[in-house]
Every structure is written in C-alpha cells, then in structure tokens.
Enzyme design. Structure first.
Site, PDB file in Angstrom:
ATOM      1  N   THR A 102      36.928  -1.652 -47.756  1.00 32.26           N
ATOM      2  CA  THR A 102      36.807  -3.043 -47.282  1.00 32.26           C
ATOM      3  C   THR A 102      38.176  -3.586 -46.840  1.00 32.26           C
ATOM      4  O   THR A 102      38.264  -4.295 -45.832  1.00 32.26           O
ATOM      5  CB  THR A 102      36.191  -3.934 -48.392  1.00 32.26           C
ATOM      6  OG1 THR A 102      34.903  -3.416 -48.684  1.00 32.26           O
ATOM      7  CG2 THR A 102      36.060  -5.384 -47.952  1.00 32.26           C
ATOM      8  N   ASP A 139      31.818   4.528 -55.014  1.00 33.97           N
ATOM      9  CA  ASP A 139      32.908   5.104 -54.207  1.00 33.97           C
ATOM     10  C   ASP A 139      32.845   6.636 -54.242  1.00 33.97           C
ATOM     11  O   ASP A 139      33.369   7.305 -53.360  1.00 33.97           O
ATOM     12  CB  ASP A 139      34.286   4.699 -54.764  1.00 33.97           C
ATOM     13  CG  ASP A 139      34.516   3.202 -54.786  1.00 33.97           C
ATOM     14  OD1 ASP A 139      34.241   2.549 -53.778  1.00 33.97           O
ATOM     15  OD2 ASP A 139      34.976   2.687 -55.830  1.00 33.97           O
TER      16      ASP A 139
HETATM   17  C1  IPD Z   1      37.823   0.881 -52.664  1.00 34.67           C
HETATM   18  C2  IPD Z   1      38.349   2.008 -51.825  1.00 34.67           C
HETATM   19  C3  IPD Z   1      39.813   2.221 -52.127  1.00 34.67           C
HETATM   20  C4  IPD Z   1      40.073   2.423 -53.605  1.00 34.67           C
HETATM   21  C5  IPD Z   1      39.460   1.330 -54.442  1.00 34.67           C
HETATM   22  C6  IPD Z   1      37.986   1.185 -54.122  1.00 34.67           C
HETATM   23  P1  IPD Z   1      35.909  -0.616 -51.613  1.00 34.67           P
HETATM   24  O1  IPD Z   1      36.468   0.677 -52.412  1.00 34.67           O
HETATM   25  O2  IPD Z   1      37.623   3.190 -52.022  1.00 34.67           O
HETATM   26  O3  IPD Z   1      40.290   3.348 -51.471  1.00 34.67           O
HETATM   27  O4  IPD Z   1      41.449   2.433 -53.817  1.00 34.67           O
HETATM   28  O5  IPD Z   1      39.627   1.636 -55.807  1.00 34.67           O
HETATM   29  O6  IPD Z   1      37.441   0.139 -54.898  1.00 34.67           O
HETATM   30  O7  IPD Z   1      36.207  -1.817 -52.470  1.00 34.67           O
HETATM   31  O8  IPD Z   1      36.608  -0.690 -50.329  1.00 34.67           O
HETATM   32  O9  IPD Z   1      34.472  -0.313 -51.525  1.00 34.67           O
HETATM   33 CA    CA Z   2      32.737  -1.354 -50.952  1.00 31.32          CA
END
Ligand code: IPD
Ligand code: CA
Length: 279
Positions: A95, A220
C-alpha cells in the site's frame, strides 16, 4: 479424479485480474491516504474497494467458504484459520508503494484447506506479472514455469527484507543489528521492494536468493508462500523451524543452506500471532 480446487483457482485468477485493473485505474487519480494502527500503516479507499470486489465475487460462487482479508480484519473480522476452505486475501500488498506510485504493488491471495495452502496467486499489477502456483504442480509467471536460483552460498546472494518503523526502541535496534549482521557476512546486497508477496515471487523466479521478515501477516505471506514453494524454494520459520502461516514471520530462500544460515544469524524479536487477539 479431477482437481477439486481447480475451479477455485481459475476463478481466483479472473478476480485477481479485475482487482489489478481497479488498482491501475486508481493510480491515474488522486489517492486519499488514511492511517490504520500507526502513521506508517496506511490504507486507501482502493484497498477497501478491491477487497470488497474480491470477497463478493468469491462468495457468490463459493458461499460456504471462509475468508481472512486484511481490510475485513482491520474492520473487526476474526483472523482465525480453520479447516474450512479459506481465502486469505491482501487486496493491495504494498500500500505504501501504491500511495507513492512506486511500481511494486500486488494483489495476493492464498487458498487453504485443512490449514494447508492449496494454491496461491500474486498479481504484480503494475508490472503485469501474474504468478500462480498449485500445490504439486509448479509455479508460473504469466504461464511460464519459474524456479529459484538454486544458490547455496549466502555470500553470493541477494537478500530481501523490509524495514518498518518499530515503536519499541529495543526491537528497532535488533532489526537494524540484523541488517548489519546479514550485510557484513557479506552478501552481494540487500533490497527492500516493499511488497512481501512480490519479494517471495522475486525469490521464486531467481531474481533474489532469500527474503526474511518479522512482523508481516498471513495475508502478506499466503499467496507468495505457494509460489516460492512450488518454484523449488525453501520456506521456514525465522527460528529455523517449520513455517507457520499465522506466526507473522518467515524466511524463504533458494536453498536450505541459505535459509538455515539466515535463521542462525538473525536475532528474533516478538511479533505476536495473527490468530491471537490484540497481536
Ligand atoms: C506490507 C508490505 C510491506 C511489509 C509490511 C506489510 P501492506 O503490506 O508487504 O512490504 O514491510 O510489513 O504489512 O500493508 O502493504 O499490505
Ligand atoms: Ca495490504
């Protein structure tokens, strides 16, 4: 007997393509940013709309299935993995990248039955790369088979990780110390593309040799875990034990030697679990 989950996988690819189109269209307009748990935990209306699109489309076809979606959980839905067929959805993984138009943004969906991942789809929608993997049937990018580099030497490897703001100064210190430890092995380099799912796919197709992370979520990891496993990669817990989808931590690598070396070098800090309230 045919594959009982093929219809689900085909539907997943179709809905993921639509989700990707929605994200690309949203990138052409103004993006209003909201905060979730902290000033660096961002969400947009597009994250929410894309998740609604995905869940409503799947529910219509498979009304008895369960869902764990990032934005539904943020709105109070439970995040408990059961034996029921379950779709684990990140409508936008990356995001922060989306908000900054940094071009690594994905839709990530993993599908589990009896808590085992049956298939995973990661659509890196700005690059237009559709990664797909069905358990036991290999991993593909836009229909072409992919496999990990097979690199065994950590000193010859490209390592991915993500660095986020940590409120606890001790945890922040440990995260930075871990970076230093890995860099000074030394490795060829460390990169942070900003989407966990894409990071796993980069290992799956041999563009990177390892990825480690503490503090991510099941949405994720679920899609990418299938892709990297089917591409011949190794996935394990950050401590070197078996991978646990709800544990919020993982190592993936092109070989067991590299994964085990990272597990040995890293100092673990507490991150809680996805299936325990308040963590
Ligand atoms: C995030 C991304 C990011 C990671 C974070 C995640 P999101 O997911 O994968 O690379 O560093 O820990 O939360 O919030 O963009 O779905
Ligand atoms: Ca997300």
């Amino acid at each position: 007997m045919g594959d009982p989950w093929q219809e689900c996988m085909d539907h997943c690819v179709e809905v993921t393509k639509k989700a990707g189109e929605m994200i690309r269209e949203a990138l052409q307009k103004d993006i209003a940013v909201m905060q979730k748990s902290s000033p660096v935990d961002l969400v947009t209306v597009t994250d929410q709309k894309v998740e609604q699109l995905i869940i409503s489309s799947i529910k219509e076809k498979f009304p008895d299935h369960s869902f764990i979606g990032e934005e539904s959980v943020a709105a109070g839905a439970p995040s408990i993995l059961t034996d029921n067929p379950t779709w684990i959805i990140d409508p936008i993984d990356g995001t922060t990248n989306f908000v900054h138009r940094f071009p690594f943004v994905s839709v990530s969906i993993g599908f589990t039955v009896k808590k085992e991942i049956e298939f995973g789809i990661v659509y890196s929608c700005i690059e237009d790369k559709m990664y797909t993997a069905r358990k036991g049937k290999g991993a593909f990018c836009n229909g072409v088979p992919i496999k990990v580099s097979g690199q065994e030497e950590i000193s010859q490897s490209m390592v991915l990780t993500e660095m986020g703001f940590k409120k606890d100064p001790e945890i922040f210190k440990t995260m930075m110390a871990n970076l230093k430890t890995i860099l000074t092995i030394p490795v060829h380099g460390i990169r942070s593309p900003g989407s966990a799912a894409i990071n796993m796919c980069l290992v799956a197709c041999g563009s990177a040799d390892a990825y480690y992370h503490m503090g991510i979520h099941c949405w994720d990891m679920a899609g990418g875990a299938a892709v990297v496993t089917e591409a011949g990669g190794v996935i394990m817990d950050i401590s070197g034990g078996p991978f646990d989808l709800m544990s919020r931590r993982l190592i993936v690598a092109s070989s067991r030697a590299i994964a085990e070396r990272i597990a040995k070098e890293i100092t673990v800090f507490p991150v809680g679990r996805d299936d325990k309230e308040g963590e």
